[in-house]
Design a protein around this motif. Structure first.
Motif, PDB file in Angstrom:
ATOM      1  N   THR A 220       0.824  -1.207   0.000  1.00 36.56           N
ATOM      2  CA  THR A 220       0.000   0.000   0.000  1.00 36.56           C
ATOM      3  C   THR A 220       0.860   1.260   0.000  1.00 36.56           C
ATOM      4  OG1 THR A 220      -1.605   1.272   1.272  1.00 36.56           O
ATOM      5  CG2 THR A 220      -0.161  -0.150   2.520  1.00 36.56           C
ATOM      6  N   GLY A 221       0.403   2.255  -0.720  1.00 41.35           N
ATOM      7  CA  GLY A 221       1.117   3.522  -0.754  1.00 41.35           C
ATOM      8  C   GLY A 221       1.027   4.280   0.555  1.00 41.35           C
TER       9      GLY A 221
ATOM     10  N   GLU B  86       3.948   6.613   2.367  1.00 44.49           N
ATOM     11  CA  GLU B  86       3.709   7.990   2.794  1.00 44.49           C
ATOM     12  C   GLU B  86       3.958   8.154   4.288  1.00 44.49           C
ATOM     13  OE1 GLU B  86       2.626  12.009   2.828  1.00 44.49           O
ATOM     14  OE2 GLU B  86       3.273  10.651   1.219  1.00 44.49           O
TER      15      GLU B  86
ATOM     16  N   GLN C 251       9.325  -2.186  -1.351  1.00 49.40           N
ATOM     17  CA  GLN C 251       8.121  -2.734  -0.734  1.00 49.40           C
ATOM     18  C   GLN C 251       7.989  -4.219  -1.041  1.00 49.40           C
ATOM     19  OE1 GLN C 251       5.458   0.764  -2.139  1.00 49.40           O
ATOM     20  NE2 GLN C 251       4.533   0.104  -0.199  1.00 49.40           N
TER      21      GLN C 251
END
Length: 468
Positions: free
Chosen positions: A161-162, A166, A186
């Motif tokens: 997941t981004g 972040e 990732q």
């Protein structure tokens, strides 16, 4: 059929028509009431979007739906499996789902509000202390003791997941590290062994509950390959929480990941982000409150099926949070939920006015349906008055008996109409005065016939005083 039978037959036909109308209205009212009752007692079904398939979130929601189905008569859940939290929130935003499971730091629909906290996810940062494996051609650049040491280092993020990427960027900025000077990679949650065998990685980041099997498995795998973990504190956690309302400053207790040796050795500072059960603001207060009550009523049942359900908690209503708490859930939490009378008092007054109007309409309808009966009563009175006039010319006792039979039939029909409610008490009283006049006329004419023709010629006939 004799003339005296016609009024009776006509009145019977009208009576049957009135009964059919009343029966038809009764069936209509009964059908409407049954339909309304069926609609009211039907369980409310809420669509809840969650993903991906097989995830802890999806398992908890599935157990939640089963528990609602077993123990709730008013609320049902219909799970919609998605590819992830972002897709679930997109369905909520599009109105294709009533509820959604999403992480608090994702892009939220503008009108999304919190119903409950599914779990609290903690940021866990650690670095290996034992260096690379002997057969590895590449080596990490050295041990990392704090976040500031991550400059020109490589950080492995667990989860594609981004939001995790972040989150790392926010931590780096708050710690005085330029994110561009940190290399990131990732891994999927099912690539733990691959992650542990990569000797080029200098630190690891996982986001999940403290008892997350993924986080525990990753720490154990990297310790076997790279040595004991060194946990990196987020010393700026309070500053991050002040700048970003969706994060909270937290502490990871000592020994939470392993007791011997203790991982971590002592408590460390970090930040957390909530995984939320969200609804749109348009969801009614009653539905939101019913869902909240039912969720916590069956939480123990859900926990028996899926251990992750133990993390379900109520949202904070005493402080500002993003997204805000739905008014329905907040009312239950704060004890300000409106009572039944508070909610529906206006409807009660309206119902009283409506019933008053229905009563007036029913009275008018009754008079309208009984108009034929009243007309018959008037015609019957007029007919009896006509018979009274005819009695003056009655020439025999047989003529008197014929008149009496006709009036008897009229009396029977009138009383039947009265019993059926077709005529009122006042109409019956007026009818009684006419009958009294008829009785006097019969008595006078019978007396005149008994006196003989000579006396009859001298008799002036029924006077107004005698009629009274």
């Amino acid at each position: 059929m004799s003339p005296s039978d016609r009024p009776t037959r006509t009145a019977q036909d009208r009576h049957q028509r009135r009964l059919l109308i009343v029966l038809a209205l009764g069936f209509v009212v009964f059908g409407a009431a049954a339909a309304a009752l069926f609609y009211v007692v039907q369980p409310e079904t809420l669509r809840i979007a969650v993903g991906p398939a097989g995830s802890d979130d999806q398992q908890v929601v599935q157990a939640m739906a089963e528990a609602f189905g077993d123990e709730s008569r008013t609320m049902r859940l219909s799970p919609i499996t998605t590819e992830g939290a972002a897709e679930s929130l997109a369905l909520l935003d599009a109105g294709k789902a009533d509820l959604a499971i999403g992480r608090g730091d994702l892009d939220m629909p503008a009108d999304a509000q919190t119903l409950a906290v599914l779990r609290k996810d903690y940021v866990v940062l650690w670095s290996p202390t034992g260096g690379s494996r002997k057969n590895s051609k590449k080596k990490a650049t050295g041990n990392v003791g704090e976040i500031a040491d991550l400059v020109r280092r490589k950080v492995a993020i667990i989860g594609r997941t981004g939001a995790n990427l972040e989150l790392l960027r926010i931590i780096l900025v708050a710690s005085g590290v330029e994110p561009d000077k940190v290399t990131t990679i990732q891994f999927r949650t099912d690539e733990i062994e691959k992650l542990a065998q990569d000797a080029t990685i200098d630190a690891y980041l996982a986001v999940g509950p403290l008892d997350s099997r993924i986080t525990v498995a990753a720490i154990a795998a990297t310790s076997r390959s790279r040595g004991a973990p060194k946990f990196l504190p987020v010393e700026t956690s309070e500053a991050i929480a002040l700048k970003h309302a969706r994060y909270e400053a937290e502490e990871i207790p000592g020994s939470v990941f392993n007791a011997n040796p203790a991982w971590p050795e002592d408590k460390i500072d970090t930040i957390s982000v909530n995984h939320l059960i969200l609804a749109r603001k348009e969801l009614s207060e009653a539905k939101a409150a019913a869902f909240y009550r039912q969720l916590f009523a069956v939480r123990d049942t859900i926990t028996q099926r899926v251990a992750g359900a133990a993390h379900i908690t109520k949202p904070e209503t005493e402080k500002e949070a993003e997204p805000s708490v739905h008014r329905g859930a907040a009312a239950v939490i704060n004890g300000t939920e409106r009572t039944f009378l508070d909610k529906y008092s206006d409807y009660f007054w309206f119902a009283l006015l409506l019933l008053s109007g229905i009563g007036s309409a029913a009275a008018w309808l009754r008079r309208y349906l009984n108009r034929d009966g009243r007309d018959d009563t008037t015609s019957h009175r007029n007919r009896i008055l006509a018979v009274v006039s005819e009695l003056r010319d009655a020439g025999s006792e047989q003529d008197l008996l014929t008149s009496q039979r006709e009036v008897d039939a009229i009396i029977g029909e009138t009383l039947k109409c009265y019993d059926d409610g077709a005529i009122e008490q006042d109409d019956l009283a007026a009818f009684g005065l006419v009958l009294e006049l008829f009785d006097h006329a019969v008595a006078e004419r019978r007396a005149a016939l008994q006196r003989g023709p000579a006396d009859e010629a001298k008799s002036p006939g029924p006077t107004l005083a005698s009629r009274r």
